[in-house]
Motif scaffolding. Structure first.
Motif, PDB file in Angstrom:
ATOM      1  N   LEU A   1      54.721  14.313  13.120  1.00 31.09           N
ATOM      2  CA  LEU A   1      55.433  13.070  13.768  1.00 31.09           C
ATOM      3  C   LEU A   1      54.767  11.911  13.612  1.00 31.09           C
ATOM      4  O   LEU A   1      53.572  11.830  13.700  1.00 31.09           O
ATOM      5  CB  LEU A   1      55.675  13.539  15.422  1.00 31.09           C
ATOM      6  N   TYR A   2      55.627  10.781  13.414  1.00 27.12           N
ATOM      7  CA  TYR A   2      55.182   9.410  13.202  1.00 27.12           C
ATOM      8  C   TYR A   2      55.856   8.568  14.240  1.00 27.12           C
ATOM      9  O   TYR A   2      56.702   9.115  14.899  1.00 27.12           O
ATOM     10  CB  TYR A   2      55.515   9.084  11.802  1.00 27.12           C
ATOM     11  N   PRO A   3      55.364   7.477  14.218  1.00 29.79           N
ATOM     12  CA  PRO A   3      55.657   6.413  15.238  1.00 29.79           C
ATOM     13  C   PRO A   3      57.391   6.388  15.353  1.00 29.79           C
ATOM     14  O   PRO A   3      58.040   6.253  14.438  1.00 29.79           O
ATOM     15  CB  PRO A   3      55.078   5.062  14.874  1.00 29.79           C
ATOM     16  N   GLY A   4      57.706   6.505  16.797  1.00 31.11           N
ATOM     17  CA  GLY A   4      59.373   6.665  16.621  1.00 31.11           C
ATOM     18  C   GLY A   4      60.035   8.078  16.638  1.00 31.11           C
ATOM     19  O   GLY A   4      61.135   8.377  17.019  1.00 31.11           O
ATOM     20  N   ASP A   5      59.262   8.961  16.240  1.00 30.48           N
ATOM     21  CA  ASP A   5      59.749  10.066  16.061  1.00 30.48           C
ATOM     22  C   ASP A   5      59.684  11.094  17.619  1.00 30.48           C
ATOM     23  O   ASP A   5      58.834  10.521  18.370  1.00 30.48           O
ATOM     24  CB  ASP A   5      58.902  11.145  15.206  1.00 30.48           C
ATOM     25  N   VAL A   6      60.673  11.817  17.705  1.00 34.11           N
ATOM     26  CA  VAL A   6      60.841  12.573  18.942  1.00 34.11           C
ATOM     27  C   VAL A   6      60.972  14.137  18.631  1.00 34.11           C
ATOM     28  O   VAL A   6      61.641  14.511  17.633  1.00 34.11           O
ATOM     29  CB  VAL A   6      62.151  12.048  19.899  1.00 34.11           C
ATOM     30  N   PHE A   7      60.168  14.944  19.677  1.00 32.06           N
ATOM     31  CA  PHE A   7      60.156  16.251  19.265  1.00 32.06           C
ATOM     32  C   PHE A   7      60.463  16.946  20.862  1.00 32.06           C
ATOM     33  O   PHE A   7      59.966  16.481  21.790  1.00 32.06           O
ATOM     34  CB  PHE A   7      59.088  16.664  18.791  1.00 32.06           C
ATOM     35  N   VAL A   8      61.119  18.103  20.943  1.00 28.37           N
ATOM     36  CA  VAL A   8      61.448  18.755  22.385  1.00 28.37           C
ATOM     37  C   VAL A   8      60.575  20.265  22.069  1.00 28.37           C
ATOM     38  O   VAL A   8      60.638  20.854  21.287  1.00 28.37           O
ATOM     39  CB  VAL A   8      62.917  19.269  22.370  1.00 28.37           C
ATOM     40  N   PHE A   9      59.836  20.309  23.209  1.00 20.86           N
ATOM     41  CA  PHE A   9      59.567  21.699  23.503  1.00 20.86           C
ATOM     42  C   PHE A   9      60.100  22.521  24.780  1.00 20.86           C
ATOM     43  O   PHE A   9      60.008  21.986  25.794  1.00 20.86           O
ATOM     44  CB  PHE A   9      57.809  21.341  23.784  1.00 20.86           C
TER      45      PHE A   9
END
Length: 242
Positions: free
Chosen positions: A168-176
């Motif tokens: 992930l880089y700045p501005g990226d979103v991830f869900v756990f």
């Protein structure tokens, strides 16, 4: 005395119903600002008779078993009940893991009680800062990166135990997804910062290594040696470290 006995029986019955149907409830009011002490002057019981003062003491003993927290009188709520300052301040990452999580749950904002949401700031030291494998038993987590580069992932449940990862880089979103083991690892040469939203006022935290090798009292080393296919001396070493 008969009237007192009736009131005692009624209160006990009400408590039994509350405990029997305990779950994450949908709010039935605008808000339910939590009180950490059931003897707080804002609790509804304190405006009743001395008898209900005794019941209040009884509730204090049982408060730990309530799914959530008791509410203060909404007329006594203030802006500070819904406020938490300082998430702009970097967390101290000068520790063994090179990371710092700053939670904002119902423990920090009492007005989050019953609202089913919380927040956290995550700071990572340059290359190697780690938020180690852990789970949130009561919450799905959605993470957005503000600074740096994070390698993140989670492991699916049996029978696959499939690892799903992403850089992930700045501005990226991830869900756990709720309850699954996950982690975040800084693979960049600068500090990394991320914010997480969690779908519970009290998501809970189970760090896998600490839970397994740092339990109190310790798990029998023979159990862990067999479970992880390790030499017993390795297990006792890990237990001494954690």
């Amino acid at each position: 005395m008969k009237g007192v006995h009736f009131h005692v029986a009624f209160v006990l019955l009400a408590l039994a119903v509350i405990f029997a149907f305990a779950s994450d409830p949908s709010p039935l009011q605008d808000f339910c600002v939590a009180i950490n002490n059931t003897n707080d002057g804002g609790m509804f019981f304190n405006s009743l008779s001395d008898f209900f003062g005794i019941v209040n003491i009884f509730l204090s003993v049982l408060a730990v078993f309530v799914n959530g927290k008791f509410c203060k009188d909404p007329k006594l709520a203030t802006a500070n009940d819904f406020f938490f300052p300082g998430l702009n301040i970097p967390g101290n990452t000068a520790n063994q893991l090179g990371s710092k999580v700053t939670p904002v749950t119902v423990e920090q904002i009492l007005g989050l009680n019953t609202l089913g949401i919380s927040l956290a700031r995550l700071d990572f030291a340059p290359y190697g800062g780690l938020n180690p494998p852990h789970t949130h038993p009561r919450a799905t987590e959605i993470l957005v990166v503000l600074e740096g580069t994070l390698y993140v992932g989670f492991v699916t449940s049996n029978p696959d135990n499939r690892l799903i990862t992403k850089v992930l880089y700045p501005g990226d979103v991830f869900v756990f997804p709720i309850g699954l083991i996950h982690f975040q690892f800084n693979i960049g040469n600068t500090n990394a910062v991320a914010f997480s939203g969690l779908s519970s006022q009290n998501p809970g935290l189970i760090p896998i290594a600490n839970a397994v090798f740092g339990s109190n009292p310790p798990i029998n080393p023979d159990v862990l040696a067999k479970a992880f296919q390790l030499d017993k001396t390795v297990v006792t070493y890990l237990q001494s470290r954690l």
